[in-house]
Design a protein around this motif. Structure first.
Motif, PDB file in Angstrom:
ATOM      1  N   VAL A  63     -25.583  13.425  25.224  1.00 36.71           N
ATOM      2  CA  VAL A  63     -26.210  12.765  26.370  1.00 36.71           C
ATOM      3  C   VAL A  63     -25.076  12.423  27.335  1.00 36.71           C
ATOM      4  CG1 VAL A  63     -27.465  10.737  27.163  1.00 36.71           C
ATOM      5  CG2 VAL A  63     -28.144  11.880  25.049  1.00 36.71           C
ATOM      6  N   ARG A  64     -25.194  12.863  28.563  1.00 35.44           N
ATOM      7  CA  ARG A  64     -24.075  12.764  29.502  1.00 35.44           C
ATOM      8  C   ARG A  64     -24.388  11.823  30.667  1.00 35.44           C
ATOM      9  NH1 ARG A  64     -20.713  17.194  28.509  1.00 35.44           N
ATOM     10  NH2 ARG A  64     -21.673  18.968  27.428  1.00 35.44           N
ATOM     11  N   ASP A  65     -23.324  11.316  31.289  1.00 33.60           N
ATOM     12  CA  ASP A  65     -23.377  10.612  32.579  1.00 33.60           C
ATOM     13  C   ASP A  65     -24.442   9.514  32.587  1.00 33.60           C
ATOM     14  OD1 ASP A  65     -21.409  12.329  33.521  1.00 33.60           O
ATOM     15  OD2 ASP A  65     -22.870  13.784  34.259  1.00 33.60           O
ATOM     16  N   ILE A  66     -24.355   8.624  31.597  1.00 31.54           N
ATOM     17  CA  ILE A  66     -25.432   7.635  31.458  1.00 31.54           C
ATOM     18  C   ILE A  66     -25.004   6.209  31.780  1.00 31.54           C
ATOM     19  CG2 ILE A  66     -25.185   6.965  29.017  1.00 31.54           C
ATOM     20  CD1 ILE A  66     -28.275   7.701  28.851  1.00 31.54           C
ATOM     21  N   GLU A  67     -23.708   5.889  31.675  1.00 31.24           N
ATOM     22  CA  GLU A  67     -23.272   4.493  31.769  1.00 31.24           C
ATOM     23  C   GLU A  67     -22.520   4.222  33.073  1.00 31.24           C
ATOM     24  OE1 GLU A  67     -19.378   6.262  30.457  1.00 31.24           O
ATOM     25  OE2 GLU A  67     -21.492   6.801  30.472  1.00 31.24           O
ATOM     26  N   ALA A  68     -22.423   2.917  33.398  1.00 31.73           N
ATOM     27  CA  ALA A  68     -21.664   2.433  34.567  1.00 31.73           C
ATOM     28  C   ALA A  68     -22.138   3.069  35.862  1.00 31.73           C
ATOM     29  CB  ALA A  68     -20.161   2.659  34.354  1.00 31.73           C
ATOM     30  N   VAL A  69     -23.459   3.041  36.066  1.00 34.18           N
ATOM     31  CA  VAL A  69     -24.049   3.631  37.275  1.00 34.18           C
ATOM     32  C   VAL A  69     -24.926   2.573  37.962  1.00 34.18           C
ATOM     33  CG1 VAL A  69     -23.995   6.006  36.430  1.00 34.18           C
ATOM     34  CG2 VAL A  69     -25.968   4.554  35.913  1.00 34.18           C
ATOM     35  N   ALA A  71     -28.173   0.516  39.369  1.00 33.91           N
ATOM     36  CA  ALA A  71     -29.356   0.141  38.590  1.00 33.91           C
ATOM     37  C   ALA A  71     -30.460   1.195  38.656  1.00 33.91           C
ATOM     38  CB  ALA A  71     -29.891  -1.210  39.071  1.00 33.91           C
ATOM     39  N   ASP A  72     -30.721   1.750  39.855  1.00 35.26           N
ATOM     40  CA  ASP A  72     -31.790   2.733  39.939  1.00 35.26           C
ATOM     41  C   ASP A  72     -31.452   4.001  39.172  1.00 35.26           C
ATOM     42  OD1 ASP A  72     -29.737   3.352  41.686  1.00 35.26           O
ATOM     43  OD2 ASP A  72     -31.065   4.157  43.243  1.00 35.26           O
ATOM     44  N   GLU A  73     -30.174   4.373  39.206  1.00 37.77           N
ATOM     45  CA  GLU A  73     -29.743   5.554  38.447  1.00 37.77           C
ATOM     46  C   GLU A  73     -29.859   5.280  36.948  1.00 37.77           C
ATOM     47  OE1 GLU A  73     -28.217   9.394  37.745  1.00 37.77           O
ATOM     48  OE2 GLU A  73     -28.949   8.480  39.603  1.00 37.77           O
ATOM     49  N   PHE A  74     -29.501   4.070  36.526  1.00 40.35           N
ATOM     50  CA  PHE A  74     -29.571   3.745  35.102  1.00 40.35           C
ATOM     51  C   PHE A  74     -31.018   3.733  34.607  1.00 40.35           C
ATOM     52  CE2 PHE A  74     -29.486   0.690  31.482  1.00 40.35           C
ATOM     53  CZ  PHE A  74     -28.745   1.496  30.616  1.00 40.35           C
ATOM     54  N   ALA A  75     -31.945   3.278  35.459  1.00 37.96           N
ATOM     55  CA  ALA A  75     -33.359   3.298  35.077  1.00 37.96           C
ATOM     56  C   ALA A  75     -33.811   4.739  34.804  1.00 37.96           C
ATOM     57  CB  ALA A  75     -34.207   2.664  36.179  1.00 37.96           C
ATOM     58  N   ARG A  76     -33.357   5.675  35.642  1.00 38.65           N
ATOM     59  CA  ARG A  76     -33.698   7.085  35.403  1.00 38.65           C
ATOM     60  C   ARG A  76     -33.038   7.586  34.121  1.00 38.65           C
ATOM     61  NH1 ARG A  76     -33.269   7.138  41.125  1.00 38.65           N
ATOM     62  NH2 ARG A  76     -31.063   7.722  41.053  1.00 38.65           N
ATOM     63  N   ASN A  77     -31.825   7.109  33.869  1.00 40.71           N
ATOM     64  CA  ASN A  77     -31.123   7.519  32.644  1.00 40.71           C
ATOM     65  C   ASN A  77     -31.851   7.031  31.394  1.00 40.71           C
ATOM     66  OD1 ASN A  77     -29.199   8.801  34.165  1.00 40.71           O
ATOM     67  ND2 ASN A  77     -27.668   7.165  33.983  1.00 40.71           N
ATOM     68  N   LEU A  78     -32.364   5.804  31.436  1.00 44.63           N
ATOM     69  CA  LEU A  78     -33.104   5.287  30.281  1.00 44.63           C
ATOM     70  C   LEU A  78     -34.385   6.085  30.047  1.00 44.63           C
ATOM     71  CD1 LEU A  78     -32.797   1.379  30.493  1.00 44.63           C
ATOM     72  CD2 LEU A  78     -31.661   2.944  28.908  1.00 44.63           C
ATOM     73  N   SER A 101     -18.801   9.150  31.162  1.00 42.35           N
ATOM     74  CA  SER A 101     -19.326   9.776  32.364  1.00 42.35           C
ATOM     75  C   SER A 101     -18.245  10.515  33.147  1.00 42.35           C
ATOM     76  CB  SER A 101     -19.967   8.724  33.263  1.00 42.35           C
ATOM     77  OG  SER A 101     -20.481   9.324  34.426  1.00 42.35           O
ATOM     78  N   VAL A 102     -18.641  11.648  33.711  1.00 42.31           N
ATOM     79  CA  VAL A 102     -17.798  12.367  34.664  1.00 42.31           C
ATOM     80  C   VAL A 102     -18.466  12.384  36.043  1.00 42.31           C
ATOM     81  CG1 VAL A 102     -16.776  13.812  32.868  1.00 42.31           C
ATOM     82  CG2 VAL A 102     -18.806  14.620  34.069  1.00 42.31           C
ATOM     83  N   SER A 103     -19.577  11.671  36.192  1.00 34.81           N
ATOM     84  CA  SER A 103     -20.361  11.691  37.426  1.00 34.81           C
ATOM     85  C   SER A 103     -19.635  10.981  38.561  1.00 34.81           C
ATOM     86  CB  SER A 103     -21.714  11.014  37.190  1.00 34.81           C
ATOM     87  OG  SER A 103     -22.396  10.823  38.413  1.00 34.81           O
ATOM     88  N   PRO A 104     -19.687  11.539  39.766  1.00 30.10           N
ATOM     89  CA  PRO A 104     -19.112  10.831  40.921  1.00 30.10           C
ATOM     90  C   PRO A 104     -19.796   9.492  41.183  1.00 30.10           C
ATOM     91  CG  PRO A 104     -19.525  13.148  41.441  1.00 30.10           C
ATOM     92  CD  PRO A 104     -20.182  12.876  40.119  1.00 30.10           C
ATOM     93  N   ALA A 105     -21.015   9.333  40.652  1.00 33.68           N
ATOM     94  CA  ALA A 105     -21.741   8.074  40.864  1.00 33.68           C
ATOM     95  C   ALA A 105     -21.264   6.964  39.930  1.00 33.68           C
ATOM     96  CB  ALA A 105     -23.243   8.301  40.663  1.00 33.68           C
ATOM     97  N   ALA A 106     -20.468   7.311  38.914  1.00 32.29           N
ATOM     98  CA  ALA A 106     -20.013   6.312  37.944  1.00 32.29           C
ATOM     99  C   ALA A 106     -19.092   5.297  38.613  1.00 32.29           C
ATOM    100  CB  ALA A 106     -19.310   6.991  36.789  1.00 32.29           C
ATOM    101  N   ILE A 107     -19.252   4.038  38.183  1.00 36.51           N
ATOM    102  CA  ILE A 107     -18.489   2.925  38.753  1.00 36.51           C
ATOM    103  C   ILE A 107     -17.412   2.514  37.757  1.00 36.51           C
ATOM    104  CG2 ILE A 107     -18.641   0.550  39.603  1.00 36.51           C
ATOM    105  CD1 ILE A 107     -21.676   1.164  40.108  1.00 36.51           C
ATOM    106  N   ARG A 140     -14.351  10.353  33.976  1.00 37.20           N
ATOM    107  CA  ARG A 140     -14.017   9.853  35.324  1.00 37.20           C
ATOM    108  C   ARG A 140     -13.251   8.535  35.252  1.00 37.20           C
ATOM    109  NH1 ARG A 140     -15.200  10.926  40.476  1.00 37.20           N
ATOM    110  NH2 ARG A 140     -15.415   9.225  41.995  1.00 37.20           N
ATOM    111  N   HIS A 141     -13.718   7.600  34.444  1.00 37.52           N
ATOM    112  CA  HIS A 141     -13.051   6.305  34.330  1.00 37.52           C
ATOM    113  C   HIS A 141     -12.640   5.989  32.890  1.00 37.52           C
ATOM    114  CE1 HIS A 141     -14.107   5.592  38.458  1.00 37.52           C
ATOM    115  NE2 HIS A 141     -15.403   5.663  38.205  1.00 37.52           N
ATOM    116  N   VAL A 142     -13.312   6.600  31.916  1.00 40.73           N
ATOM    117  CA  VAL A 142     -12.998   6.352  30.503  1.00 40.73           C
ATOM    118  C   VAL A 142     -12.575   7.686  29.893  1.00 40.73           C
ATOM    119  CG1 VAL A 142     -13.876   5.587  28.275  1.00 40.73           C
ATOM    120  CG2 VAL A 142     -14.675   4.479  30.386  1.00 40.73           C
ATOM    121  N   SER A 143     -11.294   7.812  29.542  1.00 45.83           N
ATOM    122  CA  SER A 143     -10.771   9.095  29.060  1.00 45.83           C
ATOM    123  C   SER A 143      -9.942   8.980  27.789  1.00 45.83           C
ATOM    124  CB  SER A 143      -9.926   9.754  30.155  1.00 45.83           C
ATOM    125  OG  SER A 143      -8.853   8.899  30.540  1.00 45.83           O
ATOM    126  N   THR A 144      -9.834   7.774  27.228  1.00 45.51           N
ATOM    127  CA  THR A 144      -9.075   7.593  25.993  1.00 45.51           C
ATOM    128  C   THR A 144      -9.925   6.865  24.967  1.00 45.51           C
ATOM    129  OG1 THR A 144      -8.118   5.478  26.711  1.00 45.51           O
ATOM    130  CG2 THR A 144      -6.890   7.496  27.252  1.00 45.51           C
TER     131      THR A 144
END
Length: 593
Positions: A63-69, A71-78, A101-107, A140-144
């Motif tokens: 499951v990809r690109d689900i976290e740190a997005v 609220a509306d994007e996270f609702a779609r992810n759920l 996440s590797v999504s440009p939308a990730a915070i 994108r932000h978490v790589s280790t």
């Protein structure tokens, strides 16, 4: 420990992959989402198929690109996750892989990532599912792995843990010792892959060049030791993206994969295998041919004498000193000309060597033999070469294969020789498998891989040896599978004086491979030679190499079928094979076809 493999590691349909994994001895699988989407079987039937094959579904991924997005994007992810969790319940999988996440939308907000992963874990828990969060090396932000763990720890949810992946950790140069700070019960899954050490973008490295543990340059065993010290008790699972494996037949690839995990478990002290029995020499090399005349003429010119005949089979024994060649003209010979079909390996304990080979999934070969024939243990290498474990005249309590042969009248040949090394060209998709096989099954040491330029492609070669060099096998693979020259095997004979041996061979009617004059002109520029020495090399086609340990002189015969011979004179300290001369040899073989 339980063993598992990701379906992405194998080629074919999902059904073919599951069957191959089961037959190879795996106990579980990770089902890759793309394999499920492309399968005509509904999840419940896949679950039943796995159960019939004795496989558990250990992980559904990813499951990809689900976290740190937002609220509306996270609702779609759920909403997406709820659908996947319902599917997993039908599939019988209780753990899902969530990649960073590797999504440009990730915070870039660890608190938000922990909060949203906690919500995801709550939803998963309602379906009886655990979430294993993995740091992609290119996230994108978490790589280790330690960053991923800090987020999991902050979330503090019982259904949220971490997934550790050896490639993502080791490719970044992260120190795996910190894994020991993670509680074992929070490591929900362990994925393993090795890789050659390459200087390239980590995403491309990961997607195309992963390999099974023991086939690359990573210290996978060291990482696993750190994981085991946490108390982790889940499966060892392979997740390998590799262009070659995806094109090769699934069955042999799965066997190679499972062998790699058996060897890995032995290395980390959690598996029991019969100990390695390292061969101590080459007892014989067996050639099979539909036409004995040209091969017999070649052997005679090389100074071999036909010394014995098998009592019940059309096999002749040819000898020159310690070098022994069996020439087989039986009904099961190759249809593509003369080839090297079998190798006799001197073994301190033939039965123990065979037990280890069998434990490491090497096919044990049935032998067609008469009741009075000597029983010999034999297994097949990945390329089909038969390997016999021998005790030639060493111990009266051990069977000597020569007892099957009746001596014939013969004239002793010239000065002694022995087999210096054998070169076996592998099928293009079995190069890494062959290296692991010879290292693990036979206990040989692998030297560095060498790339050799050929006029029509690129060859890779890697030698495996025992400690004193009495067994040397060069494993090669070419870039042009249809080319018979690239697929020629050869037997290198060590002689005391290569000049004398080459002259005797030519005087007996043998044909040496001619070498271009440009090569010897270059030698004159690079080295100093005694008067007349270089002219002799030029006349006989002798090649020359030198390193810190000494000098190597060698020349080649013309190819017969798919086999040629090499005459070598090796200084004791020289450890190579004249690799820098290989392009010249290959070009000369192409020109002479």
């Amino acid at each position: 420990m339980r063993t598992s493999i990701a379906t992405v590691s194998l080629s074919g349909s999902l059904t073919e992959k599951l069957t191959a994994a089961s037959r190879a001895g795996f106990e579980g699988v990770e089902i890759f989402e793309n394999d499920l989407l492309a399968s005509p079987l509904p999840p419940r039937e896949i679950r039943a198929r796995c159960a019939d094959l004795g496989l558990s579904v250990d992980l559904y991924q990813p499951v990809r690109d689900i976290e740190a997005v937002p609220a509306d994007e996270f609702a779609r992810n759920l909403r997406r996750a709820r659908h996947k969790f319902a599917l997993m319940r039908e599939l019988g999988a209780d753990t899902v892989l969530v990649c960073s996440s590797v999504s440009p939308a990730a915070i870039d907000d660890d608190g938000l990532a922990a909060e949203q992963l906690g919500h995801l874990a709550t939803l998963a828990q309602d379906f009886g599912i655990r979430v294993a969060y993995e740091a992609l090396a290119w996230g994108r932000h978490v790589s280790t792995y330690d960053h991923a763990w800090r987020i999991v720890e902050a979330a503090g949810h019982p259904a949220l843990g971490t997934c550790l992946d050896s490639f993502h950790i080791l490719s970044r140069g992260s120190d795996p010792k910190g894994i020991e700070d993670i509680p074992g019960e929070k490591i929900f899954f362990l994925q393993l892959a090795d890789a050659p050490l390459l200087a390239m973008d980590v995403l491309q490295w990961s997607r195309h060049y992963r390999c099974f543990p023991g086939q690359g340059g990573f210290d996978v065993a060291g990482l696993v030791r750190h994981v085991l010290r946490t108390g982790y008790d889940g499966p060892l699972s392979l997740e390998v993206f590799n262009d070659v494996f995806r094109q090769a037949e699934a069955g042999p690839t799965a066997v190679d994969a499972h062998r790699s995990l058996l060897v890995l478990q032995e290395a980390v002290g959690v598996g029991e295998l019969p100990p390695p029995v390292v061969p101590t020499g080459i007892a014989f090399a067996e050639l099979v041919t539909p036409d004995a005349e040209p091969v017999s003429a070649l052997l005679g010119a090389l100074g071999f004498a036909r010394t014995a005949r098998h009592r019940s089979k059309p096999v002749d024994l040819w000898e020159r000193g310690e070098a022994r060649i069996l020439l087989n003209t039986g009904p099961a010979v190759r249809r593509d000309g003369t080839g090297l079909a079998a190798i006799g390996l001197e073994s301190p304990d033939p039965r123990a060597a065979a037990r280890r080979a069998e434990a490491l999934l090497a096919p044990v070969l049935p032998r067609r033999r008469a009741p009075e024939d000597v029983p010999l243990d034999a297994v097949a290498a990945p390329d089909g070469t038969e390997l016999f474990f021998c005790a030639t005249g060493r111990d009266p309590e051990l069977p000597d294969w020569r007892a099957d042969f009746a001596e014939v009248p013969y004239e002793p040949g010239p000065s002694a020789a022995r087999i210096d090394h054998l070169a076996l060209v592998q099928p293009w998709h079995q190069y890494d498998e062959a290296t692991l096989f010879h290292r693990s099954v036979l206990g040989l040491r692998a030297q560095e891989s060498v790339d050799v330029a050929d006029p029509y492609g690129l060859l890779r070669s890697r030698a495996v040896t025992n400690a004193d060099g009495s067994v040397r096998i060069a494993l090669g693979v070419g870039a042009a599978p249809a080319d018979d020259t690239l697929h020629a095997q050869h037997i290198a004979l060590a002689v005391e004086d290569v000049v004398a041996a080459a002259r005797a061979f030519r005087a007996a009617g043998g044909r040496l491979l001619p070498v271009p004059a440009n090569y010897h002109d270059d030698l004159a520029a690079r080295y100093e030679f005694a008067d007349g020495e270089l002219d002799t090399y030029r006349d006989l086609g002798i090649l020359y190499d030198r390193d810190a340990g000494g000098v190597f002189r060698h020349c080649y015969t013309r190819t017969v079928g798919r086999v040629f011979f090499e005459l070598v004179e090796r200084d004791p300290g020289y450890r190579g094979y004249g690799a820098q001369n290989a392009p010249v040899r290959l070009a000369a073989q192409h020109a002479g076809r």
